[in-house]
Design a protein around this motif. Structure first.
Motif, PDB file in Angstrom:
ATOM      1  N   GLU A  70      15.138 -43.451 -28.476  1.00 31.47           N
ATOM      2  CA  GLU A  70      15.184 -42.007 -27.832  1.00 31.47           C
ATOM      3  C   GLU A  70      15.405 -41.018 -28.944  1.00 31.47           C
ATOM      4  OE1 GLU A  70      17.698 -40.668 -24.182  1.00 31.47           O
ATOM      5  OE2 GLU A  70      18.226 -42.368 -25.156  1.00 31.47           O
ATOM      6  N   SER A  71      16.293 -41.107 -29.546  1.00 36.02           N
ATOM      7  CA  SER A  71      16.646 -40.077 -30.713  1.00 36.02           C
ATOM      8  C   SER A  71      15.610 -39.898 -31.858  1.00 36.02           C
ATOM      9  CB  SER A  71      17.950 -40.515 -31.405  1.00 36.02           C
ATOM     10  OG  SER A  71      17.719 -41.682 -32.035  1.00 36.02           O
ATOM     11  N   GLY A 130      16.188 -32.014 -33.959  1.00 37.48           N
ATOM     12  CA  GLY A 130      17.545 -31.282 -34.660  1.00 37.48           C
ATOM     13  C   GLY A 130      18.299 -32.550 -35.129  1.00 37.48           C
ATOM     14  N   ARG A 131      19.442 -32.322 -35.485  1.00 37.17           N
ATOM     15  CA  ARG A 131      20.353 -33.310 -36.041  1.00 37.17           C
ATOM     16  C   ARG A 131      20.701 -34.101 -34.952  1.00 37.17           C
ATOM     17  NH1 ARG A 131      25.794 -32.981 -39.424  1.00 37.17           N
ATOM     18  NH2 ARG A 131      25.418 -34.975 -40.375  1.00 37.17           N
ATOM     19  N   ARG A 132      20.428 -35.555 -35.110  1.00 35.59           N
ATOM     20  CA  ARG A 132      20.701 -36.491 -33.992  1.00 35.59           C
ATOM     21  C   ARG A 132      21.086 -37.707 -34.561  1.00 35.59           C
ATOM     22  NH1 ARG A 132      15.235 -35.201 -35.393  1.00 35.59           N
ATOM     23  NH2 ARG A 132      13.722 -37.132 -35.265  1.00 35.59           N
ATOM     24  N   MET A 133      21.771 -38.669 -33.709  1.00 35.95           N
ATOM     25  CA  MET A 133      22.324 -39.751 -34.087  1.00 35.95           C
ATOM     26  C   MET A 133      21.930 -40.831 -32.986  1.00 35.95           C
ATOM     27  SD  MET A 133      25.500 -40.694 -36.291  1.00 35.95           S
ATOM     28  CE  MET A 133      26.749 -40.214 -35.394  1.00 35.95           C
ATOM     29  N   PRO A 178      30.631 -33.722 -37.645  1.00 34.67           N
ATOM     30  CA  PRO A 178      29.938 -32.625 -38.167  1.00 34.67           C
ATOM     31  C   PRO A 178      29.151 -32.356 -36.767  1.00 34.67           C
ATOM     32  CG  PRO A 178      29.028 -34.477 -39.430  1.00 34.67           C
ATOM     33  CD  PRO A 178      30.494 -34.848 -38.635  1.00 34.67           C
ATOM     34  N   ASP A 179      28.196 -31.218 -36.909  1.00 36.00           N
ATOM     35  CA  ASP A 179      27.654 -30.412 -36.072  1.00 36.00           C
ATOM     36  C   ASP A 179      26.395 -31.144 -35.736  1.00 36.00           C
ATOM     37  OD1 ASP A 179      26.707 -28.605 -34.279  1.00 36.00           O
ATOM     38  OD2 ASP A 179      25.741 -27.240 -35.801  1.00 36.00           O
ATOM     39  N   PHE A 180      26.433 -32.024 -34.639  1.00 38.76           N
ATOM     40  CA  PHE A 180      25.155 -32.688 -34.206  1.00 38.76           C
ATOM     41  C   PHE A 180      24.520 -32.162 -32.922  1.00 38.76           C
ATOM     42  CE2 PHE A 180      27.042 -36.276 -36.414  1.00 38.76           C
ATOM     43  CZ  PHE A 180      25.955 -36.729 -36.884  1.00 38.76           C
TER      44      PHE A 180
END
Ligand code: SF4
Ligand code: SF4
Length: 460
Positions: A259-260, A265-268, A289-291
């Protein structure tokens, strides 16, 4: 708000009170009383960890009777990619389709047909401005429940999208109705790899009605199909031609990073319930941090590691990836099923779930003042407990025992350290302590040990 409906049941007659389930449960939803494990409905998130660890099979996952499919004229097997990943590669997917038809289904439809619409919607949501970040996927129902009960401040972070299986079911119902089927004649049966999906289908997060008629556990379905496929020795005389109605990468959606990888954007991606909890605890303390986006899955290797799968999860992942390579080689142009695209606008109006609300795991009292007093009492009791989390009290740790005492589910004297102190002060007789332990662990444990000891003594 009603209790969650659960797919898991503990069978008292089989339970030996070993407490393995109590100790592994990530939401501390199990106690041992009178030598049997007891489930606390408001805490359980149907992650299935207890089912996985129980050494005697005392925890069952309820499913619908297979015979239920015959109540419907149109009997649809709604199959996720993980099901095909259970079979050795020598059995082609077309053969498995055919076997499902031989078993009584009239149609076979793959869950991954619903991925494309959800993938596009996720990207659209992520491209908008949000005050609340990171956005958290609503794909895994055990994670949705975990956040509801244990991280309620994060319920506003959900993407609020239905999973692909709902989209696939909604589409196929429409497809059959347009071909003349009456709604009441359609039965859609999902082959599930986990208990949480059963619970979500039977009792969706915000009480909407599921488009799925029934649920069949993947391990029992696999056994049925595998026996038949094997008996026929891979004969491929009559086979349904399989044309995937989805892009090859959509097959990976239910695996970790499926999925990610397609988000923005910043994803995990994090899999495994204990890993997810550790990460969310940090997130709550704003240590991360900003995810932009989090894909969180309760099982290791995501759906390939579901508790109702039969095959090794790594092998399942390898087989699914092999299928993707094969699809790329054979049908590189495969894109979304054109018929689904015809319904896309209509389906897109149906893919959002209602706002998901927190569910209190530990509602101490309806009255706020009383609840505060009880909270204070819990803290005082904790000060008196040894904080060794031995579990001998039948609660999963000292803090849980303190909560249980305040909620009248446990006694101070259940703690073996407190018992010794009370005995020393003459407040408790050793026979009282023994009775307390029998109330927690059952008489059998003490009596059988005594008998065994007597037998050993006699044989000397
Ligand atoms: S299913 Fe998960 S949350 Fe529920 S009792 Fe078992 S281990 Fe605990
Ligand atoms: S794991 Fe839990 S349900 Fe299974 S025997 Fe032990 S105490 Fe009973």
């Amino acid at each position: 708000m009603n209790d969650f409906l659960h797919a898991l049941k503990i069978v008292d007659d089989l339970c030996i009170g070993c407490s393995l389930c109590m100790n592994i449960c990530p939401t501390k939803a199990i106690r041992v009383r009178k030598g049997k494990a007891k489930l606390m409905n408001n805490r359980c998130i149907d992650c299935g960890e207890c089912f996985r660890i129980c050494p005697v099979g005392a925890i069952l996952i309820e499913q619908d009777d297979f015979g239920l499919i015959f109540n419907y004229k149109y009997r649809v097997a709604l199959i996720p990619a993980v099901f095909f990943g259970q079979f050795p590669s020598k059995y082609p997917i077309s053969k498995i389709y055919q076997t499902l038809i031989d078993l009584g289904f009239t149609h076979v439809f793959e869950v991954e047909n619903g991925v494309d619409i959800i993938k596009k919607a996720t990207r659209e949501i992520l491209s908008q401005d949000h005050d609340t970040k990171p956005l958290i996927s609503t794909f895994c129902p055990a994670i949705v429940r975990l956040i509801q009960v244990k991280f309620p401040a994060l319920v506003h972070n959900f993407t609020l999208l239905k999973p692909p299986l709902d989209v696939a079911a909604l589409y196929f119902r429409k497809h059959l109705q347009n071909q003349g089927a009456d709604e009441s004649e359609i039965g859609i049966f999902y082959f599930t790899q986990c208990a949480a999906k059963i619970a979500a289908i039977k009792s969706p997060a915000e009480e909407e009605k599921s488009p799925i008629t029934g649920v069949i556990n993947m391990d029992s379905a696999f056994n049925k199909v595998y026996q038949k496929v094997k008996q026929e020795n891979g004969d491929s005389s009559v086979q349904i031609p399989v044309t995937a109605g989805f892009a090859s990468n959509d097959v990976l959606w239910s695996l970790t990073t499926g999925e990610s990888d397609t988000a923005m954007g910043r994803r995990m991606a994090i899999d495994g319930i204990h890993n997810v909890i550790a990460f969310l605890e940090k997130l709550e303390q704003e240590e991360n941090p900003d995810f932009d986006f989090l894909e969180l899955r309760a099982c290791d290797e995501s759906c390939a590691g579901g508790v109702l799968t039969s095959e090794n999860r790594f092998l399942t992942v390898e087989r699914i990836k092999k299928r993707v390579r094969k699809m790329n080689a054979e049908q590189p142009q495969t894109e979304q099923n054109q018929d689904i695209l015809n319904y896309e606008d209509e389906l897109r109006r149906m893919i959002f779930v209602e706002e998901i609300k927190p569910r209190s795991m530990m509602k101490l009292d309806e009255d706020m003042g009383e609840a505060m007093k009880k909270m204070k009492l819990i803290r005082q009791i904790v000060q008196m407990l040894p904080m060794v989390d031995c579990g001998a009290c039948g609660s999963p740790g000292c803090y849980a025992l303190a909560e249980d005492i305040v909620q009248s589910r446990g006694l101070m004297e259940n703690c073996i350290f407190i018992q010794r102190r009370y005995e020393e002060k003459g407040m408790l007789k050793p026979s009282d302590s023994l009775q307390i332990m029998k109330n927690v662990w059952g008489s059998d444990k003490f009596e059988s040990k005594k008998n065994q000891n007597n037998e050993t003594d006699e044989s000397k």
